[in-house]
Scaffold this active site. Structure first.
Site, PDB file in Angstrom:
ATOM      1  N   CYS A 148      -3.834-118.213 -96.717  1.00 19.42           N
ATOM      2  CA  CYS A 148      -2.759-117.391 -97.276  1.00 19.42           C
ATOM      3  C   CYS A 148      -3.299-116.172 -98.011  1.00 19.42           C
ATOM      4  CB  CYS A 148      -1.860-118.237 -98.181  1.00 19.42           C
ATOM      5  SG  CYS A 148      -2.733-119.214 -99.414  1.00 19.42           S
ATOM      6  N   TYR A 149      -4.301-116.367 -98.861  1.00 23.55           N
ATOM      7  CA  TYR A 149      -4.906-115.215 -99.534  1.00 23.55           C
ATOM      8  C   TYR A 149      -5.499-114.227 -98.522  1.00 23.55           C
ATOM      9  CZ  TYR A 149      -4.710-117.251-104.298  1.00 23.55           C
ATOM     10  OH  TYR A 149      -4.318-117.752-105.525  1.00 23.55           O
TER      11      TYR A 149
END
EC number: 1.2.1.38
Length: 343
Positions: A148-149
């Site tokens: 996600c990051y």
């Protein structure tokens, strides 16, 4: 219609996959696998599914996935490898949401995670960042869904890297995530009293997503680069906002940036460029969009990029379905067109 199985279906990402796939017109979910919720109906464990689904969680067995066309693995890093191998050997398309099939560099993976048991499969996998790697995804049997990051950071930086507009070693990524990014943990650090009205950094100078971001940014730039990445925990349930800093190597203004980003993402439905304002979490929450805005600090010659995603959708389940759509030649937006949950 294609048939889908979800392994690790009772976690936050697994449940989000179920929720989104139930609204997909070309997918039938044939099995949801969870050892912790074995033999429990989904409406029993998660009442939001009442009158919508009568799926029942089951233990893993080969029979449960033999009829599937696509298998989603929403399991922890290291554990996922075994199930991806089983799916691969059965000839299934496997979309893995752990880090096990994201890397091309075995040493990077081993340093931050564990020794890879199937390096030959790692070399066959496609990195599932849809807007950057669509051609490879289209023909892959194994797709490593990005973190996600990294999704937020890489998509925010990609036009600048590809056009070599920034100093490759000047990149600083400051990211803030909602608590769902940690999964269903019961650690004291994730309890209400520790999180509410609080804000903190963690994994400073050692978060393992750094190596994933560096590998993919280096490929975009065409040279190895080093960057700084610091994640923070927000007292919200979902969403990631990344503030990214880099030093410009050319004299450009904001109007130039708008043109560069609009051109780079001109065919990308799920990328929204903000020209006159900056993105906020509430605009992307509950959607598969990545919202990107920017400013130039003339005093320091730095570009400042703001990139926002919903960590459970564009950062996980939604991007996995977008990958599935690409792989099976569906409309890429199918099942994923949603307006943000503003309130």
């Amino acid at each position: 219609m294609i048939k889908a199985s979800i392994i690790g279906a009772s976690g936050y990402v697994g449940l989000e996959l179920i929720r989104l796939l139930l609204r997909h017109p070309e997918v039938e979910i044939i099995s949801v696998i969870s050892s912790s919720s074995n033999q429990l109906s989904i409406e029993k464990t998660n009442p939001q599914f009442k009158k919508v689904s009568n799926l029942v969680f089951e233990e893993f067995n080969r029979e449960a996935i033999e009829e599937a066309d696509v298998i989603f693995c929403a399991l922890p890093h290291g554990i996922s490898q075994e199930y991806v191998k089983i799916g691969y050997d059965l000839g299934k398309v496997v979309i893995d949401l752990s880090a096990d099939f994201r890397y091309k560099d075995l040493q990077r993976y081993a340093k931050d995670y564990t020794e890879h048991k199937y390096p030959e499969l790692l070399q066959k996998s496609a990195y599932g960042l849809c807007e950057i790697n669509r051609g490879e995804i289209k023909n892959a049997q194994i797709i490593g869904n990005p973190g996600c990051y990294p999704t937020s950071a890489i998509l925010g930086l990609a036009p600048l890297l590809k056009n070599k507009l920034i100093d490759k070693n000047s990149i600083i990524i400051d990211s803030k995530s909602g608590v769902s990014g940690a999964g269903k943990k019961s650690d004291f650090a994730y309890s209400f009293c520790e999180l509410d009205e609080n804000f903190k950094a963690y994994g400073v100078a050692k978060h393992r997503h750094t190596s994933e971001i560096e590998e993919k940014c280096s490929l975009l730039f065409g040279e190895d680069l080093n960057l700084s990445f610091t994640p923070h925990l927000l007292p919200v349930k979902r969403g990631i906002l990344s503030t990214i800093y880099a030093t410009l190597v050319k004299n450009i203004d904001k109007g130039d940036l708008v043109e560069i980003y609009n051109e780079f993402y001109k065919d990308e439905y799920f990328v929204r460029i903000f020209e006159d304002e900056l993105p906020e979490l509430k605009y992307v929450r509950g959607t598969n969009f990545v919202d990107i805005g920017f400013e130039i600090d003339k005093k320091t010659n730095r570009v400042i990029i703001i990139s926002c995603i919903d960590n459970l959708i564009k950062g996980a389940a939604g991007q996995a379905i977008q990958n599935m759509n690409i792989r099976f030649s569906f409309d890429e937006k199918m099942g994923l067109v949603m307006v943000g949950e503003y309130f």
